[in-house]
Enzyme design. Structure first.
Site, PDB file in Angstrom:
ATOM      1  N   GLU A 129      79.042  49.753  62.504  1.00  0.00           N
ATOM      2  CA  GLU A 129      79.808  49.391  63.704  1.00  0.00           C
ATOM      3  C   GLU A 129      78.883  48.694  64.703  1.00  0.00           C
ATOM      4  O   GLU A 129      77.659  48.829  64.602  1.00  0.00           O
ATOM      5  CB  GLU A 129      80.384  50.661  64.329  1.00  0.00           C
ATOM      6  CG  GLU A 129      81.231  51.417  63.313  1.00  0.00           C
ATOM      7  CD  GLU A 129      82.058  52.535  63.920  1.00  0.00           C
ATOM      8  OE1 GLU A 129      81.764  52.949  65.062  1.00  0.00           O
ATOM      9  OE2 GLU A 129      83.000  52.978  63.236  1.00  0.00           O
ATOM     10  N   PRO A 130      79.466  47.988  65.684  1.00  0.00           N
ATOM     11  CA  PRO A 130      78.609  47.314  66.664  1.00  0.00           C
ATOM     12  C   PRO A 130      77.642  48.283  67.346  1.00  0.00           C
ATOM     13  O   PRO A 130      76.520  47.915  67.685  1.00  0.00           O
ATOM     14  CB  PRO A 130      79.615  46.741  67.673  1.00  0.00           C
ATOM     15  CG  PRO A 130      80.883  46.591  66.890  1.00  0.00           C
ATOM     16  CD  PRO A 130      80.894  47.689  65.872  1.00  0.00           C
ATOM     17  N   GLU A 244      74.138  51.681  45.611  1.00  0.00           N
ATOM     18  CA  GLU A 244      73.977  50.454  46.401  1.00  0.00           C
ATOM     19  C   GLU A 244      72.485  50.108  46.513  1.00  0.00           C
ATOM     20  O   GLU A 244      72.086  48.948  46.441  1.00  0.00           O
ATOM     21  CB  GLU A 244      74.596  50.660  47.786  1.00  0.00           C
ATOM     22  CG  GLU A 244      74.519  49.424  48.653  1.00  0.00           C
ATOM     23  CD  GLU A 244      75.394  49.505  49.897  1.00  0.00           C
ATOM     24  OE1 GLU A 244      76.220  50.434  50.009  1.00  0.00           O
ATOM     25  OE2 GLU A 244      75.232  48.617  50.765  1.00  0.00           O
ATOM     26  N   GLN A 281      40.524  28.771  43.270  1.00  0.00           N
ATOM     27  CA  GLN A 281      40.432  30.207  42.967  1.00  0.00           C
ATOM     28  C   GLN A 281      41.289  31.058  43.918  1.00  0.00           C
ATOM     29  O   GLN A 281      41.915  32.036  43.503  1.00  0.00           O
ATOM     30  CB  GLN A 281      38.983  30.694  43.022  1.00  0.00           C
ATOM     31  CG  GLN A 281      38.862  32.088  42.464  1.00  0.00           C
ATOM     32  CD  GLN A 281      37.470  32.662  42.599  1.00  0.00           C
ATOM     33  OE1 GLN A 281      36.887  32.662  43.675  1.00  0.00           O
ATOM     34  NE2 GLN A 281      36.921  33.123  41.495  1.00  0.00           N
ATOM     35  N   LEU A 339      52.530  28.259  49.469  1.00  0.00           N
ATOM     36  CA  LEU A 339      52.029  27.461  48.348  1.00  0.00           C
ATOM     37  C   LEU A 339      52.778  26.130  48.205  1.00  0.00           C
ATOM     38  O   LEU A 339      52.264  25.191  47.606  1.00  0.00           O
ATOM     39  CB  LEU A 339      52.120  28.269  47.042  1.00  0.00           C
ATOM     40  CG  LEU A 339      51.025  29.337  46.901  1.00  0.00           C
ATOM     41  CD1 LEU A 339      51.420  30.404  45.881  1.00  0.00           C
ATOM     42  CD2 LEU A 339      49.684  28.696  46.493  1.00  0.00           C
ATOM     43  N   GLU A 369      63.144  51.731  57.428  1.00  0.00           N
ATOM     44  CA  GLU A 369      62.707  52.907  58.211  1.00  0.00           C
ATOM     45  C   GLU A 369      63.538  54.129  57.799  1.00  0.00           C
ATOM     46  O   GLU A 369      63.008  55.230  57.647  1.00  0.00           O
ATOM     47  CB  GLU A 369      62.867  52.644  59.715  1.00  0.00           C
ATOM     48  CG  GLU A 369      61.904  51.603  60.280  1.00  0.00           C
ATOM     49  CD  GLU A 369      62.248  50.172  59.870  1.00  0.00           C
ATOM     50  OE1 GLU A 369      63.437  49.882  59.651  1.00  0.00           O
ATOM     51  OE2 GLU A 369      61.314  49.347  59.747  1.00  0.00           O
TER      52      GLU A 369
HETATM   53  C1  LIG Z   1      73.931  40.297  56.205  1.00  0.00           C
HETATM   54  C2  LIG Z   1      74.310  41.733  56.378  1.00  0.00           C
HETATM   55  C3  LIG Z   1      75.267  42.287  55.542  1.00  0.00           C
HETATM   56  C4  LIG Z   1      75.661  43.625  55.710  1.00  0.00           C
HETATM   57  N1  LIG Z   1      76.668  44.147  54.941  1.00  0.00           N
HETATM   58  C5  LIG Z   1      77.192  45.358  55.266  1.00  0.00           C
HETATM   59  C6  LIG Z   1      78.373  45.850  54.619  1.00  0.00           C
HETATM   60  O1  LIG Z   1      78.919  45.215  53.713  1.00  0.00           O
HETATM   61  N2  LIG Z   1      78.903  47.025  55.025  1.00  0.00           N
HETATM   62  C7  LIG Z   1      78.314  47.756  56.034  1.00  0.00           C
HETATM   63  O2  LIG Z   1      78.853  48.812  56.349  1.00  0.00           O
HETATM   64  N3  LIG Z   1      77.202  47.337  56.637  1.00  0.00           N
HETATM   65  C8  LIG Z   1      76.637  46.154  56.298  1.00  0.00           C
HETATM   66  N4  LIG Z   1      75.506  45.694  56.943  1.00  0.00           N
HETATM   67  C9  LIG Z   1      74.935  46.512  58.007  1.00  0.00           C
HETATM   68  C10 LIG Z   1      73.578  47.105  57.701  1.00  0.00           C
HETATM   69  O3  LIG Z   1      73.696  48.117  56.721  1.00  0.00           O
HETATM   70  C11 LIG Z   1      73.002  47.603  59.030  1.00  0.00           C
HETATM   71  O4  LIG Z   1      72.632  46.449  59.765  1.00  0.00           O
HETATM   72  C12 LIG Z   1      71.828  48.533  58.870  1.00  0.00           C
HETATM   73  O5  LIG Z   1      72.248  49.757  58.314  1.00  0.00           O
HETATM   74  C13 LIG Z   1      71.127  48.822  60.205  1.00  0.00           C
HETATM   75  O6  LIG Z   1      72.060  49.192  61.193  1.00  0.00           O
HETATM   76  P1  LIG Z   1      72.034  48.436  62.609  1.00  0.00           P
HETATM   77  O7  LIG Z   1      72.023  46.985  62.367  1.00  0.00           O
HETATM   78  O8  LIG Z   1      73.108  48.984  63.458  1.00  0.00           O
HETATM   79  O9  LIG Z   1      70.629  48.819  63.245  1.00  0.00           O
HETATM   80  P2  LIG Z   1      70.314  50.147  64.092  1.00  0.00           P
HETATM   81  O10 LIG Z   1      70.858  51.323  63.400  1.00  0.00           O
HETATM   82  O11 LIG Z   1      70.688  49.901  65.507  1.00  0.00           O
HETATM   83  O12 LIG Z   1      68.721  50.167  63.971  1.00  0.00           O
HETATM   84  C14 LIG Z   1      67.899  49.285  64.741  1.00  0.00           C
HETATM   85  C15 LIG Z   1      66.434  49.511  64.343  1.00  0.00           C
HETATM   86  O13 LIG Z   1      66.095  50.875  64.598  1.00  0.00           O
HETATM   87  C16 LIG Z   1      65.571  51.461  63.431  1.00  0.00           C
HETATM   88  N5  LIG Z   1      65.933  52.885  63.381  1.00  0.00           N
HETATM   89  C17 LIG Z   1      67.160  53.446  63.483  1.00  0.00           C
HETATM   90  N6  LIG Z   1      67.071  54.768  63.315  1.00  0.00           N
HETATM   91  C18 LIG Z   1      65.770  55.054  63.069  1.00  0.00           C
HETATM   92  C19 LIG Z   1      65.026  56.237  62.803  1.00  0.00           C
HETATM   93  N7  LIG Z   1      65.624  57.424  62.700  1.00  0.00           N
HETATM   94  N8  LIG Z   1      63.688  56.146  62.603  1.00  0.00           N
HETATM   95  C20 LIG Z   1      63.057  54.957  62.672  1.00  0.00           C
HETATM   96  N9  LIG Z   1      63.693  53.790  62.918  1.00  0.00           N
HETATM   97  C21 LIG Z   1      65.032  53.840  63.111  1.00  0.00           C
HETATM   98  C22 LIG Z   1      66.210  50.710  62.282  1.00  0.00           C
HETATM   99  O14 LIG Z   1      65.447  50.843  61.096  1.00  0.00           O
HETATM  100  C23 LIG Z   1      66.199  49.295  62.835  1.00  0.00           C
HETATM  101  O15 LIG Z   1      64.929  48.729  62.646  1.00  0.00           O
HETATM  102  C24 LIG Z   1      75.052  44.400  56.731  1.00  0.00           C
HETATM  103  C25 LIG Z   1      74.065  43.839  57.552  1.00  0.00           C
HETATM  104  C26 LIG Z   1      73.695  42.523  57.385  1.00  0.00           C
HETATM  105  C27 LIG Z   1      72.663  41.946  58.321  1.00  0.00           C
END
Ligand SMILES: Cc1cc2nc3c(=O)[nH]c(=O)nc-3n(C[C@H](O)[C@H](O)[C@H](O)COP(=O)(O)OP(=O)(O)OC[C@H]3O[C@@H](n4cnc5c(N)ncnc54)[C@H](O)[C@@H]3O)c2cc1C
Length: 381
Positions: A129-130, A244, A281, A339, A369
């Site tokens: 979600e957003p 997945e 090299q 390269l 993470e």
């Molecule tokens: C091209 C694309 C396709 C996708 N397809 C799908 C799909 O088909 N269905 C779907 O449901 N989702 C999909 N996603 C979503 C994707 O799974 C999420 O973007 C991902 O899980 C991270 O969630 P977020 O973007 O909300 O980041 P956030 O959860 O906001 O995280 C932001 C940062 O904080 C870090 N973080 C969060 N919690 C912790 C923690 N406990 N410890 C350390 N670091 C942490 C994360 O690693 C990340 O670096 C897709 C995303 C992209 C970009």
């Protein structure tokens, strides 16, 4: 290093996937970049060629082979073409079907699985979600009981196949008081009033995959479209995320390996100071390191594929395969760009596009993470 996990049946499917790439995908490569999606007729052709539905039982139109190695060879061949096709087909054909096969009612299976196997019905899964994707238990989309069914409200983002999807597995909160145990899965269909697909998102890489937002505004979903038990959504997702993640790992390694092979050829042909650049090299040692990294990653991922085919893959090993393969993939592709010199930065070169496409693999399917969090927890930390 010779690989030992595939037999001649798997190689026959690989050959058919490779022929599909040459015949159907490659001629439309540029078009797919421009329209930011895979045309519907390509989905149908893939279905006709039997590239979907390995996990779907025969009575519902699939191959019913129950051997994940078939999914893996197709994924490898798609990744060799480009990462986007591997991702879109993988979500549709490897990630979504097990939810319906394992959790669906007989009526749900009859209704949707044949279309998924044939490619007539495109599937997506919407968890993120957003407000956040890593903390799945905190998702905010709600489903409230109303008469015989449910009313869904909320939104999802970054959903692969989201723009074209005919059927979306949606995770929604059905009990605000129960945290992870208050999440339920629903099958939301294109055309349901109040369900809208947003625009195709403008991404850094993988232009060929449609990635979209989804909006639910008082969408009435009948109880027949509830997938699995009320409150069982979180557990269902946790149980199926290893598939997945191993799929992502297969794709990551095959994608980088294909570009590395092309880069080795380039390093033999491209000359500087009167000799092939691969003869210096520094570059020779670099390519030796990259080939080693890929083969070592591939060996671990192959073992995960075998374990998954035998239903023995642990969530922790899937997490290791996912984060490590994406790290290696990104490192290898960055060196491949270097390269290629200036050509490596030109969009018309596959290496440039592959480098951009790869960046997301460290983020999606559970960020690296979160993978390390899972592995660390398993260490008792
Ligand atoms: C091209 C694309 C396709 C996708 N397809 C799908 C799909 O088909 N269905 C779907 O449901 N989702 C999909 N996603 C979503 C994707 O799974 C999420 O973007 C991902 O899980 C991270 O969630 P977020 O973007 O909300 O980041 P956030 O959860 O906001 O995280 C932001 C940062 O904080 C870090 N973080 C969060 N919690 C912790 C923690 N406990 N410890 C350390 N670091 C942490 C994360 O690693 C990340 O670096 C897709 C995303 C992209 C970009």
């Amino acid at each position: 290093m010779p690989r030992h996990i595939y037999d001649e049946d798997h190689e026959a499917v690989r050959a058919s996937a490779r022929a599909f790439v040459a015949r159907t995908l490659a001629p439309r490569a540029q078009e797919m970049i421009e329209i930011k999606s895979i045309p519907r007729e390509v989905w149908k052709e893939a279905g006709k060629q039997g590239l979907f539905g390995f996990d779907i039982p025969e009575q519902f139109g699939g191959a019913g082979v129950d051997d994940y190695r078939f999914n893996a060879v197709v994924s490898e061949e798609m990744s060799r073409f480009n990462a986007a096709t591997s991702s879109c087909f993988g979500i549709h054909s490897d990630v979504c079907p097990p939810y319906i096969v394992d959790l669906g009612t007989e009526e749900q299976k009859q209704r949707w699985l044949p279309g998924m196997a044939s490619g007539d019905l495109i599937c997506a899964i919407a968890m993120t979600e957003p407000s956040g994707g890593s903390d799945l238990a905190a998702l905010k989309t709600t489903a409230v009981r109303a008469g015989e069914g449910w009313v869904l409200n909320g939104s999802k983002t970054f959903i692969t196949n989201g723009y074209q999807a005919d059927l979306v597995i949606v995770a929604a909160r059905t009990d605000p008081a129960r945290g992870a145990k208050g999440i339920t899965l629903f099958l939301v269909e294109r055309g349901m009033p109040g369900f809208a697909n947003g625009r195709k998102l403008d991404k850094v890489g993988m232009p060929e995959s449609d990635t979209a937002e989804l909006f639910f505004d008082n969408v009435r979903v009948p109880d027949e479209n509830r997938l699995g038990p009320e409150g069982g959504g979180f557990v269902a997702m946790m149980q199926r995320l290893p598939q997945e993640r191993v799929g992502a790992a297969v794709s990551n390694v095959a994608h980088a390996k294909a570009i590395l092979e092309e880069t080795i050829d380039y390093a033999k042909e491209r000359k500087a100071f009167g000799q092939p650049i691969g003869a210096f090299q520094h570059n020779k040692f670099l390519l030796a390191e990259l080939v080693t990294k890929i083969e070592v990653a591939e060996a671990f991922v192959d073992d995960c594929v075998l374990a998954h085919a035998a239903r023995k893959l642990s969530a922790v090993d899937a997490a290791k395969a996912k984060w490590w393969s994406s790290q290696v993939q990104n490192e290898v592709l960055d060196h491949c760009v270097q390269l290629h010199g200036g050509y490596g930065f030109m969009n018309e070169y596959r290496v440039a596009r592959a480098w951009r496409d790869a960046r997301v693999t460290k983020i999606w399917a559970g960020s690296n993470e979160i993978m390390k969090e899972l592995i660390g927890r398993d260490l008792g930390l």
